[in-house]
Every structure is written in structure tokens, then in C-alpha cells.
Design an enzyme around this catalytic site. Structure first.
Site, PDB file in Angstrom:
ATOM      1  N   ASP A 415       7.319   1.901  -3.190  1.00 12.11           N
ATOM      2  CA  ASP A 415       6.599   0.762  -2.620  1.00 12.11           C
ATOM      3  C   ASP A 415       6.961  -0.537  -3.328  1.00 12.11           C
ATOM      4  O   ASP A 415       7.238  -0.564  -4.523  1.00 12.11           O
ATOM      5  CB  ASP A 415       5.097   1.017  -2.748  1.00 12.11           C
ATOM      6  CG  ASP A 415       4.258  -0.070  -2.112  1.00 12.11           C
ATOM      7  OD1 ASP A 415       4.347  -0.232  -0.883  1.00 12.11           O
ATOM      8  OD2 ASP A 415       3.520  -0.761  -2.845  1.00 12.11           O
ATOM      9  N   GLU A 468      11.151   0.503   0.050  1.00 16.06           N
ATOM     10  CA  GLU A 468      10.521  -0.514   0.891  1.00 16.06           C
ATOM     11  C   GLU A 468      10.962  -1.861   0.307  1.00 16.06           C
ATOM     12  O   GLU A 468      10.353  -2.387  -0.620  1.00 16.06           O
ATOM     13  CB  GLU A 468       9.000  -0.389   0.874  1.00 16.06           C
ATOM     14  CG  GLU A 468       8.347  -1.350   1.855  1.00 16.06           C
ATOM     15  CD  GLU A 468       7.057  -1.975   1.364  1.00 16.06           C
ATOM     16  OE1 GLU A 468       6.378  -2.618   2.172  1.00 16.06           O
ATOM     17  OE2 GLU A 468       6.734  -1.839   0.174  1.00 16.06           O
TER      18      GLU A 468
END
Length: 736
Positions: A415, A468
Site C-alpha cells: 500500500d 499500489e
């Protein structure tokens, strides 16, 4: 023994004893436990509240000595024969306890362990730091160890000592900053924390274990001693075969799930499912729809449910919200038995400021940066890991390996990579510190990602990593040895934003934005991409996917079906957030549930069936897989018909024999007699049509089309098709 009572405190001054009683002493082993004196052993124990203590011989069970109080605060001492093994019989006001002495055990961690921790290269921290149920010298108990190099005193506390930080102070291993203690007769299930006195003598709020492998369910915050027994896996065949997934050559279609809101039991106070129930409900559901992977929003222990797990504190512990670590392992095992891989969202970018967590863990900025220009993320009010510290970097890499190795996780989606790569991410001028060369690149993060991916690929051949990353940082998925960051896939955020913005527009105006649907192919092979329709697109006022579509309800559903057809034909691996597959009308609510009642409506059930058919077609057709990573596997047949908002993609197999043509008509106007150029003469059979009646469409389309020797779109041959309104059709070339 010929030891005078006055000799029981030989070598100790009164201040040292008082400091121990008051919880200020940083070297408890210098006072407590056995100490050789004149051929005997003087044993001292700190047992505040005890009315009397006897020393029992561990081998015979006989009383070797009665201990004498040498300090009114609860310190007892006695002399016994040197080298004899013993335990303590303690007379409490309302009970008698027999136990071994925690301070009778020698050093616990090896020098190599401590050296590797300091280097940041100890990749099995979950079996070294934290709480480890084990036997030492034939005694069952728990070895506790924690890194807190700037603390004056560290104690382990729990129900076993009334959460009194004075009772079980730990031994400091000076060179490494690691504190350790073996507490006999504890075991899996016991709750604990660490109490830390900082260098200024301040007692900090009791801290959860950074390397705990089990935790209480929120809002409780204690760590739990996890079992040391290995999980019972039945997925050997899966683990051997899953090494092919990292290559990315096959289909990857991901079902992204927030476990707490996938399905709730309204009759039972709207509770979420536990791991066992999820293995019975979620796993067969994803299998039925043909998804290759389930991706879980972070399930590492996190204090605030409203963060969806993206502000974790327990990077080694599955959250207690859904059951035990053993239950979690069972869920993974059931996924693999169903032929489904598991991807975990993993957050090495930041952590919350809760006082019982990592923040100023030993009274200093230990895991985070001291300077808020490096260490505080104002967007999320979180702290940023200091990747310049070996121990912190090693802590994070060991966390990643814990999930991949010990829980058999198939991939990590990392993330907020962009927030880690740029020192000025979401910061104004003067709010950030340049790197050593004066640039904005975070060189420590770059090195961390390279190290992380190299170690994962070396130790976990079955696993892959996904970034990401929302910027144009070069080489995110390029191998480390070629100068890249080493990720296996990257979320294509640009494709997602462009295509969703296009689909939100009224069909009449789409002709003026045609390039938003084709631009993604300009850079499609610059990285190894995954096309994400994630949770972030259906929350915070953005509405649901079907809610973004223009028109009346029928047109909204038709637009969404056509868009999904376009997405599955477009190069790139696929990802869809839960609820999208049934056309959920409202945006996601983490306190609610997917609106499964929509499946009572034929058009929503038809959309679900379409996703299943798209996944199975993707898995069955090599032509729809090869071009995901190889430019020779893709060709725009129609990329310039902006006036009609028509797109045509030709997908090719590696040998060039498999051909699938996907045509999207993104207006509500049917287009009969639409000519499309094709590379081979013969029969092109329609194998999927998002306008089919079984999906909720108008049932307009084609059965098959035979080539004609009429040039079109740069090809000598062409076919005439009927393009249904707001639909995508797939045709496969058959030689006959």
C-alpha cells in the site's frame, strides 16, 4: 548452609533493593535468581505481597530452604547448595503457588540472533522476538523478548502478574538493545504487554508487542501468546504449483474483499463472519465466479476499524476480529484447496499514533523519524517508519515474510508506495527534507523496496508482489538486477481514472473524450500492470460503480456490463472490489454489508453471471492472457472511431493461432452492418455478448460472421457485425 542471614545481601546496597522494589532497576539479574557465594548459591526473589517463600528441590521435591525477607517491599533470599535446580513455593494470602524462578535461567537469545537483528537481516523475527512458547531446561513457559535500546527498564506484564511492571523486569542484552525473560508455566492464550521506563525514568503507557503473533480483538489492545505448534496444512500441491503465478503469463483475476462488510449476520447483532464461516461462504463464492485470487484489505491487527486495516499496529498478527491465527491459516488452506490464491494488503508506509503501539516505543522515536518533516504524515495523522534504521527495515521485511512463509500467502499488495518514494509527498515547500543529493526521491525507501522484493523472490518462489503506485516512477516492476524496484505487478491507476471518467460521461459526449479509453495502451507495456477497480473508487462520496454510469437504470447496468467487457479484453490483470460484481447501487459502507438482496433482481443476477463468464473466458482463452504482458499479443483494430464511440481490440495467443476480437459500442445506438477488419479469413464466432438476455441485455448480437475479401482497418479481410447498444462482444476465430 553456613551462610549468615546478613550475608544474603552481600554485594548489594539498600538503594539497589529499593530501586528494584520501586521498578527503577534496569538489571534485575544482578539481584534476583541464584548467585554463587562461598561454595553455595544465594537465591533472591521479588514477590511483593507474599507471606512466605520456600525453595524446593526440583529433582526431589524436598524443601531445601525457607527464604527470608530482606526488604519489606517483598524481596526474599535464602542460601542453598550450589548448582541445585529449584522451584519456589509461594504462600499468598489466599493461595499457594509453585513455580520455577524466571531469574534462574541463563541467556536466551543467541549472539547470532542478536547480530542479525542489529543488521536488519533477521528474517524470522516472529520466532525470535515477541512471545515464544517453548521449553527451557525442561521447563515449559514463554520466552519474551523485545527491542527497546533506549529504555532504562522493560518488564513483561499480564494477568499472570496482575499487570504490575515491577514483578517481571527483563534482562538487557546490551549490544543489541533487546530485552529478554523466560516466564515459566505460561503458554498460548496468555495475555501480555511490555511496560517500559524511558531513559528519563518516566513509566510509559504499557505497550503491545510489536512482534506479537496474536492479539486481542479491538477495542482491547493486549497481545496474546500464540501457539508454537505448526499449522496443519494440506496445500503442498498448491504451493509447489503456484510458482508459475509470479511469471504472470496466465490469468489473474482478483476479488478484493473487506472481510468485515462482505456479509453480516443481521439476526446476530449484525456481526461479521469469522474465518471458518468465511471459508464456508466466501471461498466457494469466489470459486463459483471464477476468480483466481481473493485480495484481503489489511487483516494485520489494527485498532480502528474505520481505517479498514490501513493503519495497522500488529504487523505479525492476524486481527482477532475474525478468530485465531489457526483459524486464519485454515481459511488460507481452504482457499488453496479451492484453487484460489490469497493476496494480502500490507502497509509498510506508516502506523498510527496510539500510545500503546509503536509510537515513541521506548521513549524515543524508535520506529519513526524524530523530525516530523520526515516522520509524520499529515494526511492520515500517522507516523512514518524510519527506513534508515536497520532494525526497522528488518522488522518490516520479517513481517512480509511472516505472511508469505508461515501463512502461505500467495502475494502482498504493498500500500501507498508513492507516499514512500517521494520525500515531498503531499507536503508543501518547507515541510520536507531533501535527500543527501538535494532531491525529492526517498533513497531509503528505494533501497528498502529493492531489498524487500529481492528477499521475497529468493525465499518465496511461490509469491509475487504488487505495488499500489500512482505516479510515473520508472521501473517499478523492472527486476532489481536491472535497476528496478523489483515488484511483479503495479496497479494501473491511470487506466482506472481515465476509463471511469469516460464512462461517467453521457454517451452523446463520449466522442469528444475517445482518447481516455485508448491512452492506456500508449504505456501499457512500460510496467506489468493490474487493472484495479478497487474499494477506493466506491467510497467517500464517489458512489458505486453502477452509480457512476449515466442514463436510466437499464442504461446504467448496460454501461457497466459493457465496461466490464472492455476491461476483461484490455491487457492487464484484473481486480474488482466486492459488490461490483452484482452492481451494488450504493457506495461501500464498511459498517454494512454487500447488498446481496439485489440478486433477487434478474439484471443484477445477470451482471454477476457475466463476471463469472468473463473470468472463465479469460481462463480458457490463451489469446486473452498473452497480451497482458507482451505487446505482440495485442492490436488495436478500431481505435479511432470516436464519432461512434466504438473500440476494437484484437488479442493473440503466443503462437499467433489463437485470436479473440473484442468490440465495444459505448453508445445506446445499435449499429447493424458495422464492418471490422480481421487478420485471418474464416469464421468468427461470437463467444460472449454483454447485451445477452441472460445478463439483462436486449439480446441483440451475432452468432457468427464469415470473412469477406473487403479491406478494412488495415486488413485485407473483414466481417460485418451487428453491434448491440452499450455492449462489448467477443468473437473467436475458428478456421472452419
Amino acid at each position: 548452609m553456613n551462610i549468615e542471614r546478613s550475608e544474603l545481601t552481600t554485594g548489594l546496597d539498600r538503594e539497589a533493593l529499593t530501586a528494584l522494589v520501586e521498578g527503577r532497576h534496569g538489571d534485575p539479574f544482578s539481584i534476583l535468581g541464584p548467585h554463587p557465594v562461598q561454595g553455595a548459591s544465594i537465591i533472591r526473589a521479588f514477590l511483593p505481597g507474599a507471606e512466605g517463600v520456600e525453595i524446593l528441590n526440583r529433582d526431589t521435591g524436598h524443601v531445601d530452604a525457607k527464604m527470608h525477607a530482606i526488604h519489606p517491599g517483598g524481596i526474599f533470599a535464602a542460601a542453598v547448595e550450589s548448582g541445585s535446580r529449584y522451584r519456589l513455593r509461594i504462600q499468598w494470602p489466599d493461595a499457594v503457588q509453585e513455580t520455577e524462578d524466571p531469574y534462574s535461567f541463563d541467556l536466551l537469545l543467541g549472539d547470532l540472533d542478536l547480530h542479525l537483528i542489529g543488521q536488519g537481516t533477521h528474517y524470522d523475527l516472529g520466532r525470535t522476538l515477541g512471545a515464544r512458547a517453548m521449553e527451557v531446561d525442561g521447563v515449559s513457559g514463554v520466552r519474551f523478548s523485545v527491542w527497546a535500546p533506549n529504555a532504562r527498564r522493560v518488564s513483561v506484564v499480564g494477568d499472570f502478574n496482575a499487570w504490575d511492571g515491577r514483578r517481571n523486569p527483563m534482562r538487557l542484552r546490551q549490544a543489541s538493545g533487546v530485552w529478554e525473560l523466560f516466564v515459566p508455566r505460561l503458554g498460548p492464550g496468555d495475555r501480555y504487554k511490555f511496560e517500559i521506563v524511558d531513559r528519563n525514568g518516566t513509566v510509559l503507557p504499557q505497550k503491545a508487542d510489536p512482534v506479537a503473533r496474536a492479539s486481542e480483538a479491538a477495542p482491547a489492545t493486549a497481545s496474546i501468546v500464540a501457539s508454537s505448534q505448526p499449522f496443519r496444512w494440506t496445500d503442498d500441491e498448491w504451493m509447489r504449483g503456484s510458482t508459475e503465478l509470479r511469471s504472470g503469463e496466465g490469468p489473474i483475476s482478483v476479488y478484493e474483499v473487506h472481510l468485515g462488510s462482505w456479509l453480516r449476520i443481521a439476526e446476530e447483532n449484525n456481526r461479521s463472519l469469522d474465518w471458518v464461516e468465511l471459508s464456508q461462504r466466501l471461498v466457494p463464492y469466489a470459486q463459483k465466479l471464477g476468480f483466481t485470487h481473493i485480495e484481503l484489505l489489511p487483516i494485520m491487527e489494527h485498532p480502528f476499524g474505520g481505517s479498514w486495516g490501513y493503519q495497522p499496529l500488529g504487523l505479525f498478527a492476524p486481527t482477532g476480529r475474525y478468530g485465531t491465527p489457526e483459524d486464519f491459516a485454515y481459511f488460507i488452506d481452504r482457499c488453496h484447496a479451492a484453487g484460489i490464491g490469497v493476496i494480502l494488503d500490507w502497509v509498510p508506509a506508516h502506523f498510527p499514533t496510539d500510545v500503546w503501539g509503536l509510537a515513541r516505543f521506548d521513549g524515543t522515536a524508535l520506529y519513526e523519524h524524530e523530525d516530523p518533516r520526515e516522520g509524520f504524515h499529515k494526511d492520515w495523522n500517522t507516523l512514518i517508519y524510519n527506513l534508515g534504521r536497520n532494525e526497522v527495515k528488518g522488522f518490516l521485511i520479517a513481517s512480509a515474510l511472516e505472511w508469505l512463509e508461515h501463512f502461505h500467502i500467495d502475494a502482498l499488495r504493498v500500500d501507498a508506495v508513492a507516499s514512500m518514494l517521494y520525500r515531498d509527498y503531499s507536503r508543501d515547500a518547507g515541510e520536507w527534507i531533501p535527500n543527501q543529493y538535494g532531491g525529492r526521491e526517498n533513497l531509503e525507501s528505494v533501497e528498502f523496496f529493492k531489498h524487500l522484493n529481492s528477499i521475497i523472490h529468493q525465499r518465496c518462489p511461490h509469491a509475487f508482489t504488487v505495488a499500489e503506485e500512482s505516479t510515473a516512477w520508472p521501473g517499478v516492476t523492472k527486476p532489481v538486477e536491472e535497476g528496478g524496484l523489483g515488484f511483479d505487478f503495479k496497479w494501473n491507476m491511470g487506466w482506472m481514472h481515465d476509463t471511469l471518467h469516460y464512462m461517467e460521461k453521457e454517451p452523446l459526449f463520449r466522442q469528444y473524450h475517445h482518447g481516455m479509453m485508448t491512452f492506456g495502451m500508449v504505456y501499457a507495456y512500460s510496467e506489468r500492470f493490474m487493472l484495479p477497480l478497487s474499494h477506493d473508487e466506491v467510497v467517500h462520496g464517489k458512489g458505486s460503480l453502477v452509480g457512476k454510469m449515466p442514463g436510466d437504470h437499464w442504461q446504467k447496468m448496460a454501461n457497466l456490463r459493457a465496461y466490464f467487457g472492455f476491461m476483461w479484453a484490455h491487457p492487464g490483470k484484473k481486480l474488482m472490489f466486492m459488490g461490483g460484481e452484482i452492481g451494488q447501487i450504493t457506495e461501500w459502507n464498511h459498517d454494512g454489508s454487500v447488498h446481496w438482496d439485489l440478486l433477487d433482481r434478474p439484471d443484477h443476477a445477470g451482471l454477476q453471471r457475466l463476471i463469472s463468464d468473463l473470468n472463465r473466458l479469460y481462463a480458457a482463452e490463451p489469446a486473452l492472457q498473452y497480451g497482458d504482458l507482451h505487446p505482440e499479443g495485442f492490436e488495436w483494430v478500431i481505435g479511432d472511431d470516436a464519432a461512434n464511440s466504438v473500440f476494437g481490440m484484437l488479442r493473440k495467443s503466443a503462437d499467433g493461432n489463437g485470436l479473440v476480437l473484442a468490440i465495444s459500442n459505448l453508445t445506446p445506438v445499435p449499429r447493424p452492418g458495422y464492418r471490422v477488419g480481421i487478420p485471418k479469413a474464416g469464421c468468427w464466432r461470437e463467444i460472449l455478448n454483454t447485451d445477452a438476455g441472460v445478463y439483462g441485455g436486449s439480446n441483440l448480437g451475432n452468432v457468427e460472421a464469415w470473412s469477406e475479401a473487403q479491406p478494412a482497418h488495415g486488413h485485407e479481410q473483414s466481417i460485418l457485425l451487428t453491434l448491440p447498444p452499450l455492449a462489448t462482444i467477443y468473437l473467436r476465430f475458428d478456421a472452419e
